[in-house]
Each structure stands twice: as structure tokens, then as C-alpha cells.
Write a protein that holds these residues in place. Structure first.
Motif, PDB file in Angstrom:
ATOM      1  N   ILE A 223      12.038 -22.250  40.728  1.00 55.74           N
ATOM      2  CA  ILE A 223      12.903 -23.435  40.657  1.00 55.74           C
ATOM      3  C   ILE A 223      13.121 -24.020  42.044  1.00 55.74           C
ATOM      4  CG2 ILE A 223      15.178 -24.273  39.976  1.00 55.74           C
ATOM      5  CD1 ILE A 223      13.347 -23.482  37.642  1.00 55.74           C
ATOM      6  N   SER A 227      12.198 -27.985  42.148  1.00 51.35           N
ATOM      7  CA  SER A 227      13.313 -28.722  41.556  1.00 51.35           C
ATOM      8  C   SER A 227      13.312 -30.198  41.944  1.00 51.35           C
ATOM      9  CB  SER A 227      14.644 -28.068  41.946  1.00 51.35           C
ATOM     10  OG  SER A 227      14.790 -27.998  43.347  1.00 51.35           O
ATOM     11  N   SER A 283      18.564 -22.450  35.155  1.00 54.09           N
ATOM     12  CA  SER A 283      17.164 -22.851  35.226  1.00 54.09           C
ATOM     13  C   SER A 283      16.788 -23.731  34.038  1.00 54.09           C
ATOM     14  CB  SER A 283      16.269 -21.605  35.254  1.00 54.09           C
ATOM     15  OG  SER A 283      16.566 -20.794  36.380  1.00 54.09           O
ATOM     16  N   TRP A 304      22.812 -22.918  38.252  1.00 52.53           N
ATOM     17  CA  TRP A 304      21.735 -22.392  39.095  1.00 52.53           C
ATOM     18  C   TRP A 304      22.199 -22.249  40.532  1.00 52.53           C
ATOM     19  CZ3 TRP A 304      18.841 -23.735  43.377  1.00 52.53           C
ATOM     20  CH2 TRP A 304      17.673 -22.982  43.584  1.00 52.53           C
ATOM     21  N   ILE A 364       9.578 -24.363  33.998  1.00 53.15           N
ATOM     22  CA  ILE A 364      11.024 -24.119  34.074  1.00 53.15           C
ATOM     23  C   ILE A 364      11.457 -23.114  33.023  1.00 53.15           C
ATOM     24  CG2 ILE A 364      13.278 -25.196  33.701  1.00 53.15           C
ATOM     25  CD1 ILE A 364      12.058 -27.758  34.961  1.00 53.15           C
ATOM     26  N   TYR A 367      10.472 -19.560  33.963  1.00 51.88           N
ATOM     27  CA  TYR A 367      11.358 -18.981  34.970  1.00 51.88           C
ATOM     28  C   TYR A 367      12.716 -18.610  34.377  1.00 51.88           C
ATOM     29  CZ  TYR A 367       7.823 -20.538  38.278  1.00 51.88           C
ATOM     30  OH  TYR A 367       6.634 -20.717  38.955  1.00 51.88           O
TER      31      TYR A 367
END
Length: 387
Positions: A223, A227, A283, A304, A364, A367
């Protein structure tokens, strides 16, 4: 100055060095790699992986050297290598040269930041370890919030090469003098009768903790480096995406400062379970930032941002409970190396998981699933110290 004062000054110096070295390199990768990719065939994930892999492998010799050499010299070498590698990357025009330069920078970051910082603080600040570690690790959180906008501005102004060259100069000019404030002497266990326990490497609890920390690091890295681009792919402008990423890193600072008190009350094992589940939720929220708008973006920033800051603190405490104080310094190097080595795969894994449209949804969710898997591993730890 009193001995306690010198130790606190050393904590401050180590914190600023970590702020510079990780902020200029690690936390700026998500902005540097997309700009770099335009000059290297459209993808630069392998350059980030080179840096992260070198960081992970270097943690092993760094942990060993800390028990035999003056820790100040190790940190100084780390600052020099970080700056040299980052400057070399800025000047690279061929893929192999860029890969080598990024690897040198990774070795430098490993020698200048987390493993020596935690080891030196553990040696010097036994009575106030929690507070000192919060300050040290908090500096990296501040770096994650403050340096990405600065890097974005520098890339817009000078291009990625000019931004990296100036970042290298900043690390060298400010970081190297601070090394003089770091306390002297080996930072690990030096008594000849004390050796890192080989049994610890095979202990059930040790393997559970190491496995959980590895999954969490891979989830965080995945991430961390994607991101900004993922948010932009969902329709956010670069300014808003960078601001959200920086804010997510920033909210981890008060969380880190409070986490020591909470972990002391509930235990490191219970805290790590909660952190794993919160990281998974945060996440997953990144994937919904576009469809859900502000609510999804806020969930990502808060969940997060808080959870990604805490595994290093709570995980280190749980590791210390499992292996004991005599084996802890070198076992910290072993675990740091292993989790960073796996975590280094994140940029390349993200590239492989991106959809045909360039979207990040599958990556995503993968994760987020890794963070969920870490929770039962931690819950199975039964070492008495974790309770």
C-alpha cells in the motif's frame, strides 16, 4: 552534560537521521518511481525492489556488527552510503547502473536507521525504552508525512534526477554532523558467554511472530508504494492524493505515542491482533476511495494510517518477549532482514497484480488479505511474556 542527557541527545540525533534517510529514500519511492519509469521502459518497480532487498539483506551484517563495533561508525557509514546511492541513482542512465545505485542506498538506510537505532536505544534507555522508541519511530512517521509533498514539489521543479540529487545532498549535509551526537560503543550483547540462541530460530513462537511480521510488512509496503498512484487512478488529483497519503502517515504519530501505553496494558500479542485486523480494513478502504468518496478516503487515512505505524513497535516488543533480552539484538537483525526481504517484493508484486486498465483493486485486496492472515498467527503465540 549528564549521562541521561547525552542519551536523550543521542535519541534525538538518531531520530533526525532516520527522518532524513527514510524520508528522502523510502517514503519518496512512491513518487520517484512513476517519474523514473518514463525514462526506463514504463516500469520502475524493480528499482524500488533493489533498494528494499538491499535494506533487508544488510540488516543481517548490521545486526552482527553492532555487537562488535562502535555503533557510531556504523550509522556514519549508513549516512554516507545512503547519500552516495541516491546521488548515483540520480545520475544513472542505464538500468543496471540505477539498480546498483538503489541497492547502495538501501544498504545505507539499513545501516543508518531502524536496526542500529532500536539497538542503541535499547542499550541506553532501558528505563525509558517505550518513550524513546516512540520518539525514534515517530520521526519516521513524520518523515512519511512531510517528505512526500516536498519530494513531489522537488520533482515538479527539478525533475526526478534533480530531486534525488538534492535529497542526497540534504542527507549528507544534515545527517553526517548528527552522527557525532550518537553515543559510542557496541550496541548489542558483547559478553563472550552470551550468544544468540540458535534454538530461538526454531521456536514455534518465534516462527509465528516472524511470519506475522513478514505478512504485515508486505501488506504495508504494498500500500505504501502504490497508494498515491492508486488514488490518482480512481480520479483524485495529484495534490489531493499526495495530501491523503501524507495525512495517513501523519495520523500514525499520535497513534504510535499512545500505543506504548495501550500495549503495556493489554499485552503485545493482543495489540498485534488488533493492529493486523485494522490494517486489513484500512487497506481495503483504499480500493473504495473512489466509489465511496470522502468516506472511503477518510477510512483509509485513519485506519491504515494508524495501523501501519504500529507493527514495528508492538512487533519488537512481542519479539523481545519471545526470544528474551540476551538474544534480542541479533534476532531483531534476523527478523528485520527476513521481513524486509519479503517486503521488498511489494513493488514488483503490485506491478504483476495490476489490472489491464492499470487499476490497483486486486493488488489492494491481496494486501488486505495478507494482513488478515497475520492475526491468527499472532493469536497462536503462547509465550508468557506476550500476556
Amino acid at each position: 552534560m549528564s549521562r541521561t542527557g547525552r542519551h536523550w541527545l543521542s535519541v534525538a540525533a538518531l531520530s533526525i537521521i532516520a527522518f532524513l534517510a527514510q524520508g528522502v529514500t523510502l517514503f519518496s519511492l512512491g513518487l520517484v518511481m512513476p517519474a523514473m519509469a518514463r525514462d526506463f521502459g514504463g516500469h520502475a518497480g524493480w528499482a524500488g525492489t533493489a533498494l528494499l532487498t538491499a535494506m533487508s539483506l544488510a540488516s543481517l551484517p548490521v545486526g552482527w556488527a553492532l555487537t562488535r563495533m562502535d555503533a557510531r561508525w556504523i550509522v556514519a557509514a549508513g549516512v554516507l552510503l545512503s547519500a552516495a546511492g541516491w546521488a548515483g541513482a540520480a545520475a544513472s542512465h542505464y538500468r543496471l547502473a540505477l539498480l546498483c545505485a538503489m541497492a547502495i542506498a538501501g544498504v545505507g538506510v539499513a545501516a543508518a536507521t531502524i536496526v542500529p537505532g532500536i539497538a542503541i536505544i535499547t542499550r541506553d534507555m532501558a528505563a525509558r525504552r517505550g518513550t524513546a522508541l516512540a520518539i525514534f519511530l515517530g520521526a519516521t512517521i513524520v518523515a512519511g508525512a512531510a517528505l512526500p509533498p516536498a519530494s513531489a514539489w522537488a520533482i515538479d521543479l527539478w525533475g526526478w534526477r534533480g530531486a534525488m540529487a538534492r535529497g542526497a545532498g540534504l542527507m549528507l549535509a544534515l545527517g553526517l554532523p548528527l552522527v557525532l551526537l550518537v553515543t559510542r560503543g557496541p550496541a548489542g550483547v558483547t559478553e563472550g558467554s552470551v550468544r544468540p540462541s540458535r534454538v530461538a530460530l526454531a521456536q514455534r513462537d518465534f516462527l509465528l511472530v516472524a511470519g506475522a511480521m513478514t505478512l504485515l510488512q508486505l501488506a504495508i509496503n504494498g500500500i505504501l508504494f502504490a497508494s498515491v498512484d492508486a488514488l490518482m487512478h480512481q480520479g483524485l488529483g495529484q495534490g489531493r492524493a499526495v495530501a491523503a497519503y501524507s495525512l495517513a502517515n501523519l495520523v500514525g504519530l499520535p497513534a504510535l505515542l499512545m500505543a506504548g501505553l495501550v500495549t503495556d496494558r493489554v499485552g503485545a500479542r493482543q495489540a498485534m491482533v488488533a493492529i493486523s485486523l485494522m490494517l486489513a480494513a484500512g487497506s481495503a478502504a483504499l480500493a473504495s476511495a473512489g466509489p465511496m468518496g470522502l468516506a472511503g478516503l477518510a477510512a483509509f487515512v485513519l485506519l491504515w494510517g494508524v495501523a501501519s505505524a504500529l507493527p514495528g513497535q508492538a512487533g519488537s516488543m512481542l519479539l523481545a518477549d519471545v526470544v528474551g533480552p540476551a538474544a534480542f539484538p541479533r534476532m531483531l537483525g534476523v527478523v528485520t532482514a527476513s521481513i524486509a526481504l519479503i517486503g521488498a517484493l511489494a513493488p514488483v508484486l503490485t506491478d504483476a497484480l495490476r489490472g489491464a486498465d492499470g487499476g490497483y483493486t486486486l493488488a489492494i485486496l491481496v494486501y488486505a488479505a495478507l494482513a488478515v492472515l497475520a492475526a491468527p498467527l499472532v493469536a497462536m503465540v503462547r509465550h508468557r511474556g506476550s500476556d
